[in-house]
Design a protein around this motif. Structure first.
Motif, mmCIF file in Angstrom:
data_model
loop_
_atom_site.group_PDB
_atom_site.id
_atom_site.type_symbol
_atom_site.label_atom_id
_atom_site.label_comp_id
_atom_site.label_asym_id
_atom_site.label_seq_id
_atom_site.Cartn_x
_atom_site.Cartn_y
_atom_site.Cartn_z
ATOM 1 N N ILE A 91 -6.666 15.299 -0.511
ATOM 2 C CA ILE A 91 -6.686 14.736 0.838
ATOM 3 C C ILE A 91 -6.267 13.226 0.443
ATOM 4 O O ILE A 91 -5.404 12.762 1.284
ATOM 5 N N ILE A 92 -7.040 12.493 -0.458
ATOM 6 C CA ILE A 92 -6.490 11.070 -0.485
ATOM 7 C C ILE A 92 -5.119 11.087 -1.049
ATOM 8 O O ILE A 92 -4.391 10.184 -0.504
ATOM 9 N N ALA A 93 -4.887 11.755 -1.825
ATOM 10 C CA ALA A 93 -3.148 11.769 -2.434
ATOM 11 C C ALA A 93 -2.417 11.935 -1.372
ATOM 12 O O ALA A 93 -1.333 11.297 -1.243
ATOM 13 N N LEU A 94 -2.607 12.843 -0.551
ATOM 14 C CA LEU A 94 -1.631 13.182 0.611
ATOM 15 C C LEU A 94 -1.652 12.122 1.761
ATOM 16 O O LEU A 94 -0.575 11.566 2.312
ATOM 17 N N LYS A 95 -2.720 11.406 1.959
ATOM 18 C CA LYS A 95 -2.757 10.402 2.901
ATOM 19 C C LYS A 95 -1.864 9.267 2.197
ATOM 20 O O LYS A 95 -1.273 8.480 2.940
ATOM 21 N N ASP A 96 -2.283 8.917 0.812
ATOM 22 C CA ASP A 96 -1.397 8.076 0.365
ATOM 23 C C ASP A 96 -0.120 8.099 0.379
ATOM 24 O O ASP A 96 0.799 7.223 0.550
ATOM 25 N N PHE A 116 -2.999 4.986 4.844
ATOM 26 C CA PHE A 116 -4.294 4.519 4.555
ATOM 27 C C PHE A 116 -4.398 2.890 4.953
ATOM 28 O O PHE A 116 -3.365 2.328 4.699
ATOM 29 N N THR A 117 -5.306 2.307 5.265
ATOM 30 C CA THR A 117 -5.641 0.925 5.201
ATOM 31 C C THR A 117 -6.198 0.519 4.033
ATOM 32 O O THR A 117 -6.745 1.547 3.401
ATOM 33 N N VAL A 118 -6.319 -0.632 3.709
ATOM 34 C CA VAL A 118 -7.160 -1.131 2.217
ATOM 35 C C VAL A 118 -8.625 -0.548 2.366
ATOM 36 O O VAL A 118 -9.059 0.089 1.430
ATOM 37 N N GLU A 119 -9.240 -0.899 3.550
ATOM 38 C CA GLU A 119 -10.526 -0.515 3.500
ATOM 39 C C GLU A 119 -10.848 1.303 3.527
ATOM 40 O O GLU A 119 -11.711 1.810 3.128
ATOM 41 N N GLU A 120 -9.750 1.838 4.188
ATOM 42 C CA GLU A 120 -9.897 3.330 4.245
ATOM 43 C C GLU A 120 -9.643 3.919 2.743
ATOM 44 O O GLU A 120 -10.425 4.887 2.264
ATOM 45 N N ALA A 121 -8.976 3.131 1.935
ATOM 46 C CA ALA A 121 -8.675 3.535 0.554
ATOM 47 C C ALA A 121 -9.898 3.595 -0.209
ATOM 48 O O ALA A 121 -10.285 4.058 -0.786
ATOM 49 N N ILE A 122 -10.488 2.198 0.044
ATOM 50 C CA ILE A 122 -11.744 1.915 -0.842
ATOM 51 C C ILE A 122 -12.775 2.996 -0.438
ATOM 52 O O ILE A 122 -13.434 3.571 -1.158
ATOM 53 N N ASP A 123 -13.001 3.313 0.790
ATOM 54 C CA ASP A 123 -13.927 4.293 1.229
ATOM 55 C C ASP A 123 -13.428 5.795 0.723
ATOM 56 O O ASP A 123 -14.545 6.453 0.226
ATOM 57 N N TYR A 174 10.925 -4.545 -7.668
ATOM 58 C CA TYR A 174 11.156 -2.958 -7.845
ATOM 59 C C TYR A 174 9.992 -2.225 -7.436
ATOM 60 O O TYR A 174 8.939 -2.594 -7.670
ATOM 61 N N THR A 175 10.141 -1.377 -6.302
ATOM 62 C CA THR A 175 9.366 -0.176 -5.955
ATOM 63 C C THR A 175 9.791 0.960 -5.480
ATOM 64 O O THR A 175 10.918 0.994 -5.373
ATOM 65 N N ASP A 176 8.948 1.978 -5.330
ATOM 66 C CA ASP A 176 9.310 3.328 -4.931
ATOM 67 C C ASP A 176 8.704 3.567 -3.370
ATOM 68 O O ASP A 176 9.322 4.600 -2.793
ATOM 69 N N SER A 177 7.966 2.607 -2.864
ATOM 70 C CA SER A 177 7.274 2.829 -1.625
ATOM 71 C C SER A 177 7.300 1.704 -0.605
ATOM 72 O O SER A 177 7.286 0.548 -0.957
ATOM 73 N N MET A 178 7.646 2.096 0.679
ATOM 74 C CA MET A 178 7.332 1.119 1.686
ATOM 75 C C MET A 178 5.952 0.613 1.851
ATOM 76 O O MET A 178 5.507 -0.307 2.489
ATOM 77 N N ASN A 179 4.809 1.334 1.136
ATOM 78 C CA ASN A 179 3.490 0.776 0.968
ATOM 79 C C ASN A 179 3.627 -0.650 0.456
ATOM 80 O O ASN A 179 2.724 -1.430 1.011
ATOM 81 N N ASP A 180 4.555 -1.015 -0.209
ATOM 82 C CA ASP A 180 4.917 -2.366 -0.847
ATOM 83 C C ASP A 180 5.438 -3.190 0.018
ATOM 84 O O ASP A 180 6.125 -4.356 -0.276
ATOM 85 N N LYS A 181 5.524 -3.086 1.205
ATOM 86 C CA LYS A 181 6.239 -4.108 2.496
ATOM 87 C C LYS A 181 5.827 -5.303 2.194
ATOM 88 O O LYS A 181 6.753 -6.217 2.348
ATOM 89 N N ALA A 182 4.438 -5.694 2.206
ATOM 90 C CA ALA A 182 3.981 -6.971 1.927
ATOM 91 C C ALA A 182 4.624 -7.709 0.841
ATOM 92 O O ALA A 182 4.929 -8.933 0.821
ATOM 93 N N MET A 183 4.687 -6.985 -0.189
ATOM 94 C CA MET A 183 5.432 -7.578 -1.418
ATOM 95 C C MET A 183 6.874 -7.813 -1.357
ATOM 96 O O MET A 183 7.639 -8.755 -1.870
ATOM 97 N N MET A 184 7.612 -6.760 -0.581
ATOM 98 C CA MET A 184 9.050 -6.833 -0.249
ATOM 99 C C MET A 184 9.210 -8.195 0.518
ATOM 100 O O MET A 184 10.330 -9.025 0.363
ATOM 101 N N ASP A 185 8.357 -8.500 1.353
ATOM 102 C CA ASP A 185 8.528 -9.670 2.436
ATOM 103 C C ASP A 185 8.604 -11.191 1.492
ATOM 104 O O ASP A 185 9.058 -11.852 2.212
ATOM 105 N N ILE A 186 7.810 -10.986 0.513
ATOM 106 C CA ILE A 186 7.998 -12.427 -0.175
ATOM 107 C C ILE A 186 8.716 -12.412 -1.406
ATOM 108 O O ILE A 186 8.908 -13.538 -2.111
ATOM 109 N N ALA A 187 9.877 -11.501 -1.476
ATOM 110 C CA ALA A 187 10.592 -11.362 -2.625
ATOM 111 C C ALA A 187 12.008 -11.687 -2.098
ATOM 112 O O ALA A 187 12.555 -11.439 -1.012
#
Length: 190
Positions: free
Chosen positions: A41-46, A51-58, A162-175
């Motif tokens: 379930i975690i892998a699918l949600k990811d 996920f938010t960061v808090e949900e991932a930690i939980d 370089y990334t494979d995922s839009m999960n990294d949008k925050a990093m994309m924004d500063i590149a």
């Protein structure tokens, strides 16, 4: 200082390191099996970016607190894991690699340390877990990647990311430039 920054899983490494590491353990330790449904379930949600960061930690908490803290010393297993999986490092990376590269990954540092040593990469950061409690000391995921990157590399400016995922949008924004990696195909998207 201008640098190239890379995500690791599905970018440089062909797969999800944590998933592969858990599969490695499934074959060796029956005690991990009770965590498999929750880990799926975690892998699918990811994968679906649910996920938010808090949900991932939980989500990871019960596995880390129930299994990881009782697993004992995993250093030999990590070496064996990379003996079997180092071949999954994508060949394109060696062609663009620079000494100043920085890897910023959600993968845990106890797994990353070995492969970074083998690849002679000195600048990297991953998630970090307290072995005694199973709690995250640092979760290098979503917007936390930017926070951690800026704390550890305050003088670095991301020229290429370089990334494979839009999960990294925050990093994309500063590149300055962003490259999306799908398999061995690299497409500039910014």
């Amino acid at each position: 200082m201008n640098v190239n920054v890379f995500d690791f899983d599905n970018t440089i490494y062909n797969g999800e390191t944590l998933v592969d590491f858990i599969v490695y353990y499934i074959k060796r330790d029956i005690k991990i099996w009770k965590y498999i449904p929750k880990l799926i379930i975690i892998a699918l949600k990811d994968a679906l970016h649910l996920f938010t960061v808090e949900e991932a930690i939980d989500a990871y908490a019960s596995f880390l607190e129930g299994y990881y803290v009782n697993a004992g010393d995993v250093s030999e297993s990590v070496v064996d894991f990379w003996n079997k999986n180092e071949r999954k490092i994508k060949p394109w990376y060696e062609k663009v690699r620079k000494e100043s590269d920085i890897i910023v990954s959600g993968t845990t540092d106890f797994i990353l340390d070995e492969i970074m040593k083998r690849m002679n990469i000195k600048n990297y950061v991953g998630s970090s877990i307290d072995k005694e409690t199973g709690k995250f000391k640092r979760l290098c995921f979503l917007e936390n990647k930017v926070k951690i990157f800026e704390e550890l590399y305050p003088d670095a400016h991301i020229e290429n990311f370089y990334t494979d995922s839009m999960n990294d949008k925050a990093m994309m924004d500063i590149a300055d430039n962003v490259y999306l990696v799908k398999g061995n195909k690299i497409t500039k998207i910014k």
